[in-house]
Structures are given as structure tokens and as C-alpha cells.
Design an enzyme around this catalytic site. Structure first.
Site, short mmCIF file in Angstrom:
data_model
loop_
_atom_site.label_atom_id
_atom_site.label_comp_id
_atom_site.label_asym_id
_atom_site.label_seq_id
_atom_site.Cartn_x
_atom_site.Cartn_y
_atom_site.Cartn_z
N GLU A 338 -2.08 -9.72 1.81
CA GLU A 338 -2.68 -9.57 3.13
C GLU A 338 -4.05 -8.91 3.07
OE1 GLU A 338 0.38 -8.92 2.27
OE2 GLU A 338 1.82 -9.53 3.81
N LYS A 446 15.06 9.12 1.87
CA LYS A 446 14.91 10.18 2.86
C LYS A 446 16.09 11.12 2.76
CE LYS A 446 12.02 7.40 5.83
NZ LYS A 446 11.77 6.76 7.14
N TRP A 451 10.84 13.19 2.01
CA TRP A 451 10.76 11.86 1.40
C TRP A 451 10.68 12.02 -0.11
CZ3 TRP A 451 6.92 8.25 4.50
CH2 TRP A 451 7.33 8.21 5.84
#
Lengths: 550, 550
Positions: A338, A446, A451
Site C-alpha cells: 500500500e 496484550k 503490549w
């Protein structure tokens, strides 16, 4: 404070940024630069950029004769080679859209992509004849299939209706085609994401985005491509336009070496040496093969000095070997389909010049700085921007003129968040602007509100001599929500216990990041591009329970 | 085959190429990079790009408060320094037009330019207070004059009406200005040509042309600016935007060192050493001063490795000294105000890697390759394109998105020829695309149907140890139309006869190019930028007759 119509315009020439302008420039100003290709037919082919441009113009005329209209898609299933280069310029340059297809995908996916793109023609290398025979009947939009070879290599039977011969078509085409001029925002090429979930989605690049990406990616902070370079892109031309090298190498006037299908260590090493390659680019697995071949045979590189490694994080041990034992400078790159694809590249700043080697190396391991044109930020789950302190992890969002605003045919709907593209990666950014990927958003673990980056854990595990592959996934935990479990493939013949593996982490990570378990397997699930598929791994571990009944 | 409205547009983010995007990017991604300035006040000032951006936004707010509307011009009379950098970004970034003025021009010309541009504000360094005092009454469009210093340095009297203090204005400005977004074709900055004949004419750059030039000029084939560099532009910011370095250095994240008014060898050498300069750029005369200082004092450069030399051809002896004695790589550059300014840069190709040093040096002496974006051709007096054979000289024409299409206020009327800008230079281009300037169109000596390049002859003459300066002009000849005459200034204390000079040419040029005469003078006429003015020299030789009554 927006001024839609400025009261005074500059008095400069207004020229559109077109892909044809790259090859026109190269043929005129660096016309003698060589393009050397190892062909799937077996031999090595060499000609100049001037020859390439002349043949690309004939090919553009072939497209016209085959009634490919501007904006229509032309598919390719091909390795890195000169005929693929000709297609890159002929298709986009004529106003049609080059649709490069990853031949490593499942034939069903390839057929889906060809139909979704509504390809009018499909060009393919000899290697892919069986593949094309298999999918041709399911691709009704394709009016003709073109084998990228000469008459001698055409198959005897009629397994493919409407099969044409590339060299025959070129021989019959006139030489007087001239490149058309049009709006630089026109679509130029189309790449589909590998699509681990859902159907593949198409990134539809424009001429403007491609030329700006070519400028930016040639700069010293990025790929650093100059006229004295000999560049061998190992990264395939069917994979996000080979990181833009088919464009940037030509605009820089460098010599281009295209390896075809032979990407093993021996074949690459020989081509590097015979052609005097100075610079290359590819994914980590390719370099593992090349490095192992060189070291096992006690070989050195005569001219190879720099490589860009992307597609996945470069294992630190591989980076060290390339730099310290083979004298090859490693530039870490990060991006995605992308993003055309380049977003960041690694490197040092002026103030790092006198740092000790190990401190410099730690900086080089990061994915590095945004290339001018790309902006990025990290945000929490609620979309709030997070600090650039080198510690706080967040979802990585990007913005820039070579980043998609939507997918082809609006697949997936509105993909931007307030004008930013969510990369699906999790990263930290430090105060100097160095970005480091710590995980994929869907892979991050998590645990107790914190994290845990699975990639860090995997990189450390990969540093153990007995580890061939490692993947870290989160599994459910009643108290902490998730806890990390490390899944390891041992090197053939190596022995390694759970306890030895865990002990290896001591002092290397925070205690809270320590995997709750280590599980040994024979192989990890991988996708078409060789990446480990963690979603499939998580499925395999759906019934797994943590030790201690967690 | 023009398709004005493509049937399929790319699906990429559409972001304008704006000058503000450069400093926004730099402040965010390379915010800690230093900008070090030797101030005209006498001391050395240092801050970061982040500081620069914050002050530039305050300055943009000052412009708003002073009622400078988008598209209106703001003049500067300033050296290379951080406040000038702030003006570069604040003026263009806010949508107004930065008009940098060469303070070395005659005050009458400066007043003419300020009035022609209709500057609304005029910012100036302390050095130029007497100059501004002299011209202020003749510049009615200027609503206020701003001294680029603090309250302590403001003059006591009221010699200038509406005199403001830069630092006071900034102190009073709010910090919350945000950069506006507008059409990338908007005018961004204005530079007047020095105008050896007729009035100066303005080149009006756009945001698009400036950003594209910044990308192109940062590439390895051009100035090659990267994040690990420490860049000192000796070329003034009042001279074609210092070759774009105020933009390219920031987008590359490099450290910037600005020398202020002290451009002598000693001052430069000290700044190169204390700040760790790796890369610089300037005209040949500056390097003569620096090289002489270093050699006379037995000094070496610790970090200085590359320099770009442009504005005039680099004398071969200077190039050799920089490379062989001081270890500084020399990149020849050619361009002009009308080209933003970069057109070509010198350098070697991959195939030149193993050439002997002297052959490589001969290539490096050429002005080199067009930078991607620039196209060029050579034509005869009738406009017919000439071959690229390295021997045939022709008028050099250029084309590209950072080249003027007309002058500001359409001064001089239609300047293009079939879409090409005539540079006024005469050049050869060889089969590999290397361009070499052989003369100015108006200086070329047309003798018996052949063109004799005066620059070649001058360069050879300059290689004689007794020659300080040399200029070659054509004088009328009854049979050959024109014949070359060499005008020489001897080095102080050196002796050189006509016959010795002519003998020096033997074997170095074709016999037909041999000057018909050598004339010794005390000085050559030069203009504001230090260039020898051959039109004035030809006037001085109007009554001259060739030996033998030719």
C-alpha cells in the site's frame, strides 16, 4: 487557512510526472547503460537501456494493435528479466495499467486476481506455462495470453486458446511509436496484497506516485542509487514493483542485473561476481542463502558493498555476518504494498559518526527514518497520538503521495482514518525519529494492559544457535488476558530444551515479557511469500493450555 | 496520442508538493538536526531544525500581521544564516513569495529589482544597513524594513522610516501558526538574473518546481545529500536559493552549517574543522581561497570529503589539487537561475570504474549528466538538433519541471523555442550523455564556419603557472570572419611573453584554434558576481587590429 486558488502562480514549465519520462530520459542520457538478464531459457541476455526503450515502444504498439485501451489492465506472471522491464514501461507508458501477479500464490487466488482486475492480456514466462494452462479457462476477460519468449520456445499443442508469441509480436511491430502525454494522476500499475484474511485487495498506483517514489527512493537516505552502481534486485518484479528499482535504477543511469528464476546462493553469487554488482535488495531469506553459500565456500565479494533488506526484519545475526564477515553494508527498509512500497530506511545520523560499533549496530537494526514524502505516527487503540520516546508501542499510521487512499474498486471500503493509512504494524519511534517495528497489530500480545512485542522475542530466540525458526504468539490467560508462548523449530541435529531456551532470555528482556512456555514443532505454517502465518499458528494452538493450568 | 482525461485514475493520496512540507517533515523526523550559523554580529549561533520550524511559524504569523497577502513578494538582503532559513520557510510556506536579492549588485539595480518585484517587506542583515539606508527612499512598495537582528543592534537614528526589529517581531508573535495548504503550482520564490544585457529578469519558482528540484538535487547523481552529512553551503542563499541546499539539506536530515559573511579561506577552514563539515558547495574562486589557505599553512581536512563546484567551470588545476592533495572529491555542476538552478552534475559511470586516473579526471572535468527531470539538446543556428559525439558544439537548450517557461511579468516576452529554454551556452554532448560547456553563445568565436570554444582556450592558458586570469575573445578577420585573441593577466611577479604563451598551446589544441595574438593587461572587467564580462572586454578591444593587419 486554505487558499484554493493562489493569486500568483509560478512561471515554470508544466510537465506531467510520467513513467515514460523515466525510460525516455534513461535512453537519451544513459542510453549505453547495460541491462543484463539471466533468462528462464537458461542463457544470459544483455543489451542497453537504449535497446530496452526501443523494444518497449514496439511493445506499446503491440498493445495498441491488441486493442488495449488506456486504463485497461495487462497482467504479468514473470521473473526479473528484460522482457518484464519492457512490459513495465510499455504498459504504463502507453496509458494502460501494469498488473504484476505473484506466481507463488495459489492458482485459485491468481484466477481471482486476474478476474478482479479484468486483465485484457496476460504475459508470462516459460516457467509459468503449466500455471497459465490451469487458469486460462477460468479467465474470460483475458483476450490473449502472451508467452514471453521466441517462436522456438512455443509449446507444440493448443492447451491455451489465443496463445501469442512475444518475440513474434515485437518483430511485426513498427518502430515509430511515440510515448503519449496525459494526466500524471492516471493509473499506472496495480499490485494485490497477499491478503492473509479475506480476498486480495489491489493497490492502484498512479504515474505521479510512481515517479515521486522513484525520486525519493533513489536518495542517499533511502536506496542510494547512482550512475556508478551495478544493481541486482533480488526482490521480484512481481512483488510491489521490486521496491521501485525498475524505475530508480533507470533514472539513475546505473547498470541493471536481473537474476531471473535462479535465486539460490550459488547462482546469485556467480552473477554478483561476473557482473560486478555493487548493490542489491531482497528479503532476509535470500541473504541467508547467499551468505551461507559464500561462507561455506570461503568466498568473498569483489564489488558487492551494500544491500537493502526488507519485507521482514533482518535477523541481527545475519546483519552482523554481512557487515563484519563479508564487508556488505546493510540498510534496513520497511514498507508495504500500500506504500509503493518504501516508507522508512535505516541509517546513521551525523552525530552517530563516532559511536562505538555496537551502538551503531543497534541503530541500524531499527527500521529507520521516514523518507521525505512519508509522514508517520503511532497511536493507541483510541487513536490518540503516542510519544516518540523509543519505548511506547502504538499502531503505526502513515501518510504521503505514494500511499493508497483506497483499494482498487473500493474493495474494503473506506480504509483511511482521518486521512492516515493504518499499516497494521505496531512500532516505537524514538526522539531522533527512528522507527522500529515491534509487532503486527493482530500479533501483539496484550498482557495486563501492556503490549508485548512478539518480534523482539522472536529475534532473541533466533540468536540461539540451536534455533532455526521461532514464532511468539499470545494465548489466553485468565488473569493477564494473554501471555506469550514461544514456538520453536530446532536446527537439524541441534538439541535444545524448554529450560535452555528460557534461560537464554534472562537479562535480554523484561521479566514480564518472558514467555510462559516454549513448544517445539517440526515446521511453522508459511504463506506464499514465505512469511510465517501467525493466524494459522494461533489456530493450531486454539486448544493449547498454559503450564500450570493458566 | 494524447489522453487529456485518463479513464482510470490511480487510488493514491493526493498531497500537494509544498515547501512547508519540507520543514514540517524535517522538524518531525529529524528535529534534532543542528543548524549552526556564523552570525554577522560576530558569534556562532546554534539550534535545531525543530527550533527553526517553530520560529519560522512565528515569522509566518508576523507576515500575516504585517498584511502580506498570498502571492505578494518579500525581499531579503542577507547572508547564509539561520534567520535567512526562517525567511525561506516562513515566506514561501505562508503562501507569499520569497524574493532573495543579491547585495553585490549596484544599488541602482537593487532598487530597480525591489520596485519591479513590488516587495512589500524587505528583511536585511546588519551588514546591509548602509545599503538599505541608500535605497529605502526609492522603494515605495516596501511598507516596512526589517533588520534581522535583536533590539541591541538596532541603529540609534531614524535613517530608515518604518524600520522594524526581527527579534522583537518574533517575540511578539504567537506560537500556534499552522502551515496552510494550497495549489503546488503557486509561486514560491523569485530570483533575478544578473542581467549582463538589459534589465534583470525574474525567475518565478513554484512550490512544485522547488520540491521536485529538492528531490532531484539530493540524489546520488546530483548533490548526494544524506542524513550523515554535515553540509556547509558557501554558495549564497541570495544566489539561486543556494543551489537548493536550504531545502535538500533539511529533507535529508543533515546538519547544516551557515558561514555568514566570512567566506575567506581561514574563516571557512576553521568552520569546516570545528563543525565536522563533510560536504560543501560553491563557485571556483571560493575554493581557490580555501585551498590556498590550507596548503600555505600545511593543513588537512579532518572530515571534508566532497564538494560541488559550479557557477563557472572549475579550473582543472584546482580540481586536481582538491582531489590529489586534499582528498576532496569534486563534483562539477552546471545550471542557471532559470533552472532552479541544477541542470547537470559530473561523475563516473559503472563502466569507468577501472579507467586510469587521468582518463577518469577528463570525464570529471565535463559538466556531466542531466539530472532526471531535465532534458537537453544541442542545436545549430537554424535550430536543427546536432549529434551527441563529444565534438560537435551547439546551442544548449533545456526542458523540465524546474525550468522557467517565461520570466516574471512576462519580461522579455516569449522566451521558449518550441517548448525548450535556450540557455545561452554552447556545449558538446558525448555518446554517453556527458555535456561539456565550450562557450557562451555570445562569446563563441565563429571562424571559417567552425566554432572555436573560448573556454577551452582559457582553461589551457590558466594551466600556465604565470597566468592569473585569461579571457579569449573573437575579433574581426577579413577572411575567417573572426579569429581568437587571448587576453592575459600575469601573476604578480611572474614573467611571460606572447611567444611563451603561444608555445604553451602547441599540442594541446588544434592549430586552427591557436590564438592569433596574446595581449597582456593589468585586470579584466568583472561583474557583481565576479564573472569576467566579455562584452565589456570586446568593447575595450573594438579598435584592436590583429597582427599582420588582419
Amino acid at each position: 487557512m486554505t487558499n484554493p486558488q493562489p493569486p500568483l502562480m509560478g512561471a515554470m514549465m508544466d510537465q506531467p510526472l510520467l513513467i515514460s519520462s523515466i525510460i525516455r530520459f534513461a535512453a537519451r542520457h544513459y542510453g549505453g547503460s547495460e541491462i543484463v538478464s539471466r533468462r528462464v531459457e537458461g542463457d544470459v541476455h544483455r543489451y542497453t537501456v537504449r535497446d530496452c526503450e526501443a523494444r518497449a515502444r514496439r511493445l506499446a504498439d503491440v498493445l495498441r494493435a491488441q486493442h488495449v485501451a488506456p486504463g485497461e489492465r495487462v497482467g504479468t506472471l514473470a521473473w526479473n528479466g528484460y522482457r518484464h522491464m519492457e512490459l513495465y514501461y510499455a504498459v504504463s507508458g502507453s496509458g494502460a495499467v501494469l498488473h504484476t501477479i505473484n506466481p507463488r500464490l495459489h492458482p485459485d487466488q491468481i484466477a481471482y486476481i486476474v478476474n478482479h482486475a479484468e486483465d485484457r492480456l496476460l504475459f508470462f514466462d516459460l516457467t509459468f506455462l503449466p500455471l497459465v494452462e490451469a487458469i486460462a479457462p477460468r479467465c474470460p476477460t483475458v483476450k490473449a495470453f502472451v508467452l514471453m519468449s521466441d517462436r522456438d520456445h512455443m509449446p507444440a499443442g493448443d492447451s491455451i486458446a489465443n496463445l501469442l508469441c512475444y518475440e513474434d509480436l515485437l518483430d511485426a511491430a513498427p518502430a515509430d511509436y511515440t510515448w503519449p502525454e496525459f494526466d500524471e494522476h492516471a493509473a499506472a500499475s496495480l499490485c494485490y496484497t497477499s491478503g492473509t484474511t479475506g480476498n486480495p485487495k489491489g493497490a492502484l498506483y498512479s504515474h505521479r506516485s510512481t515517479v515521486l517514489h522513484a525520486y525519493a527512493s533513489a536518495m542517499p537516505n533511502a536506496l542510494n542509487v547512482g550512475a556508478a552502481d551495478v544493481v541486482l534486485p533480488v526482490v521480484p518484479m512481481f512483488h510491489v514493483n521490486a521496491w521501485g528499482l525498475p524505475y530508480s535504477v533507470l533514472l539513475a543511469g546505473a547498470k541493471l542485473v536481473l537474476p531471473g528464476a535462479a535465486l539460490d546462493g550459488k547462482s546469485l553469487y556467480e552473477l554478483f561476481e561476473t557482473e560486478g554488482v555493487t548493490f542489491s535488495a531482497g528479503v532476509p531469506t535470500v541473504w541467508l542463502g547467499l551468505v551461507n553459500y559464500a561462507l561455506q565456500n570461503g568466498l568473498a565479494f569483489s564489488t558487492f558493498r551494500r544491500t537493502v533488506i526488507g519485507g521482514a526484519a533482518c535477523p541481527p545475526a545475519l546483519m552482523d555476518t554481512l557487515i563484519d564477515r563479508l564487508g556488505v553494508k546493510v540498510i534496513h527498509a520497511w514498507g508495504m504494498t500500500e506504500m509503493s512500497p518504501l516508507g522508512t530506511t535505516g541509517g546513521l545520523l551525523a552525530k552517530h559518526r563516532d559511536l562505538p560499533v555496537e551502538s551503531q549496530r543497534a541503530i541500524l537494526r531499527k527500521q529507520g527514518h521516514a523518507i521525505f514524502g512519508v509522514d508517520m505516527k503511532i497511536v493507541d487503540d483510541g487513536g490518540r497520538e503516542l510519544p516518540w520516546d523509543g519505548r511506547t508501542s502504538g499502531h503505526l499510521l502513515v501518510k504521503g503521495p505514494w500511499i493508497v487512499s483506497r483499494y482498487f474498486r473500493d474493495e474494503g471500503g473506506d480504509v483511511l482514518r482521518d486521512g492516515w493509512f493504518p499499516t497494521g504494524d505496531v512500532a516505537t519511534i524514538d526522539a531522533d525519529g527512528f522507527m522500529q517495528i515491534t509487532d503486527r497489530s493482530k500479533d501483539v500480545i496484550k498482557s495486563g494492559g501492556e503490549w508485548i512485542g512478539s518480534i523482539d522475542i522472536e529475534n532473541i530466540a533466533m540468536g540461539h544457535p540451536a534455533v532455526l525458526q521461532a514464532a511468539c504468539i499470545g494465548v489466553h490467560h485468565p488473569k493477564w488476558d494473554e501471555r506469550p508462548v514461544l514456538v520453536v523449530v530446532r536446527r537439524p541435529g541441534a538439541s535444545l530444551t524448554r529450560e535452555e531456551m528460557l534461560r537464554f532470555f534472562e537479562g535480554r528482556i523484561a521479566k514480564f515479557w518472558m514467555p510462559d512456555d516454549v513448544v517445539f514443532v517440526d515446521a511453522l505454517p508459511t504463506g506464499a511469500t514465505g512469511k510465517i502465518q501467525k493466524n494459522r499458528l494461533r489456530e493450531q494452538f486454539a486448544a493449547y493450555r498454559l503450564p500450570g493450568g493458566g
